[in-house]
Design an enzyme around this catalytic site. Structure first.
Site, PDB file in Angstrom:
ATOM      1  N   ASP A 231       0.856  -1.191   0.000  1.00  0.00           N
ATOM      2  CA  ASP A 231       0.000   0.000   0.000  1.00  0.00           C
ATOM      3  C   ASP A 231       0.885   1.231   0.000  1.00  0.00           C
ATOM      4  OD1 ASP A 231      -2.404  -1.477   0.147  1.00  0.00           O
ATOM      5  OD2 ASP A 231      -2.111  -1.735   2.307  1.00  0.00           O
ATOM      6  N   LEU A 232       0.947   1.916  -1.101  1.00  0.00           N
ATOM      7  CA  LEU A 232       1.883   3.020  -1.294  1.00  0.00           C
ATOM      8  C   LEU A 232       1.783   4.041  -0.166  1.00  0.00           C
ATOM      9  CD1 LEU A 232       3.981   4.339  -3.174  1.00  0.00           C
ATOM     10  CD2 LEU A 232       2.080   5.505  -4.315  1.00  0.00           C
ATOM     11  N   ASP A 233       2.912   4.289   0.496  1.00  0.00           N
ATOM     12  CA  ASP A 233       3.037   5.317   1.545  1.00  0.00           C
ATOM     13  C   ASP A 233       2.083   5.103   2.711  1.00  0.00           C
ATOM     14  OD1 ASP A 233       5.047   6.641   0.123  1.00  0.00           O
ATOM     15  OD2 ASP A 233       3.603   7.821  -1.008  1.00  0.00           O
ATOM     16  N   GLU A 234       1.637   3.874   2.919  1.00  0.00           N
ATOM     17  CA  GLU A 234       0.674   3.618   3.985  1.00  0.00           C
ATOM     18  C   GLU A 234       1.127   2.511   4.935  1.00  0.00           C
ATOM     19  OE1 GLU A 234      -3.336   3.140   2.723  1.00  0.00           O
ATOM     20  OE2 GLU A 234      -3.273   4.809   1.294  1.00  0.00           O
TER      21      GLU A 234
END
Length: 289
Positions: A231-234
């Protein structure tokens, strides 16, 4: 005589007697606790613990200590690890064309402020090969053209994984590496990769986030260091910090302040990782500072 030192970390379902059993185990094996921290999460019902100790009983060897600790973990349903406190974790740095975080980490490493070995620096650009050479660290240029197809990306990431395995990397640090990693690579790096970015997300996405922030008159600038996931940047957040700004500052000033915050936040996260202070708690982290 210098005694060998270890760092014990564990997580498990919260239950009575964990601290007693662990401290008793250490005492029975001739160990002296140097410092200890624990936390019970009321929401997840999990218990977390970190213990730094010295093995003072010469008759108890490393192999016996580890085998007996594994047995204790099995008995109590604990996910536990024993780390050599004096071993320097092996860290691979990845960077693109923005070098402030790379430069900061290399300075801390060379100054002895960051107890790591750095056997490789990886980049999709050539901008920092001379910086790497000045620290006598091998620089691996793994280019990936804009708009590269899936096969090219897969081949490039295979070389990243090969470097991780060749150099027995304990931690990958994305020091402003501006490429989206594939789900497969994220999974291969799970729990072993840290990313840094400004904390404007998701409000100001894309190019020139500081110019967007200036246009909106933001009053706080921050940075977030987190574990890499699909999950990109999460991923689970490790550390964050902020600096106040005001109307008199232009976009370039905001960007300069942001770079400083990013450096400090990333350095803290890396240091805590290599000192085995971070334990994952679902989508969150427990950090024993």
């Amino acid at each position: 005589m210098t005694h060998p030192e270890y760092i014990l970390t564990l997580s498990c379902l919260d239950q009575r007697g964990i601290v007693h059993r662990v401290s008793g185990f250490l005492a029975e094996h001739g160990c002296n606790i140097i410092d200890s921290a624990q936390f019970g999460d009321a929401e997840s019902k999990l218990f977390f613990m970190r213990v730094h100790f010295a093995l003072e009983e010469g008759a108890v060897g490393d192999a016996v200590l580890r085998a007996d600790f594994e047995s204790l973990c099995t008995q109590m349903g604990m996910n536990g690890q024993l780390h050599d406190a004096r071993a320097k974790p092996r860290v691979m740095l990845m960077v693109s064309k923005i070098g402030h975080c790379l430069n900061d980490l290399l300075f801390r490493y060379k100054s002895g402020l960051l107890p790591v070995d750095i056997p490789a620096i990886v980049s999709n650009h050539m901008d920092f090969y001379q910086l790497a050479a000045s620290y006598n660290i091998p620089f691996h240029h793994l280019p990936l053209a804009t708009g590269a197809d899936a096969a090219a990306k897969e081949a490039q990431e295979a070389r990243v994984l090969d470097l991780m395995h060749t150099h027995k990397i304990d931690l990958v640090v994305l020091a402003r590496y501006m490429q989206i990693l594939s789900p497969g690579l994220c999974e291969a790096m799970r729990g072993k990769a840290i990313n840094i970015h400004h904390s404007f997300l998701p409000s100001f996405k894309g190019a020139k986030p500081y110019a967007q922030a200036h246009h909106r008159g933001v009053k706080l600038i921050g940075a977030t260091a987190h574990f890499v996931t699909g999950d990109l940047d999460e991923g689970p957040i490790i550390e964050q910090d902020v600096e106040r700004v005001d109307h008199a500052m232009d976009a370039d000033t905001l960007s300069a302040i942001g770079r400083d915050v990013e450096c400090v936040v990333l350095a803290r996260a890396v240091k805590w990782f290599v000192e085995h202070r971070i334990l994952q708690n679902g989508d969150k982290t427990v950090v024993f500072k």
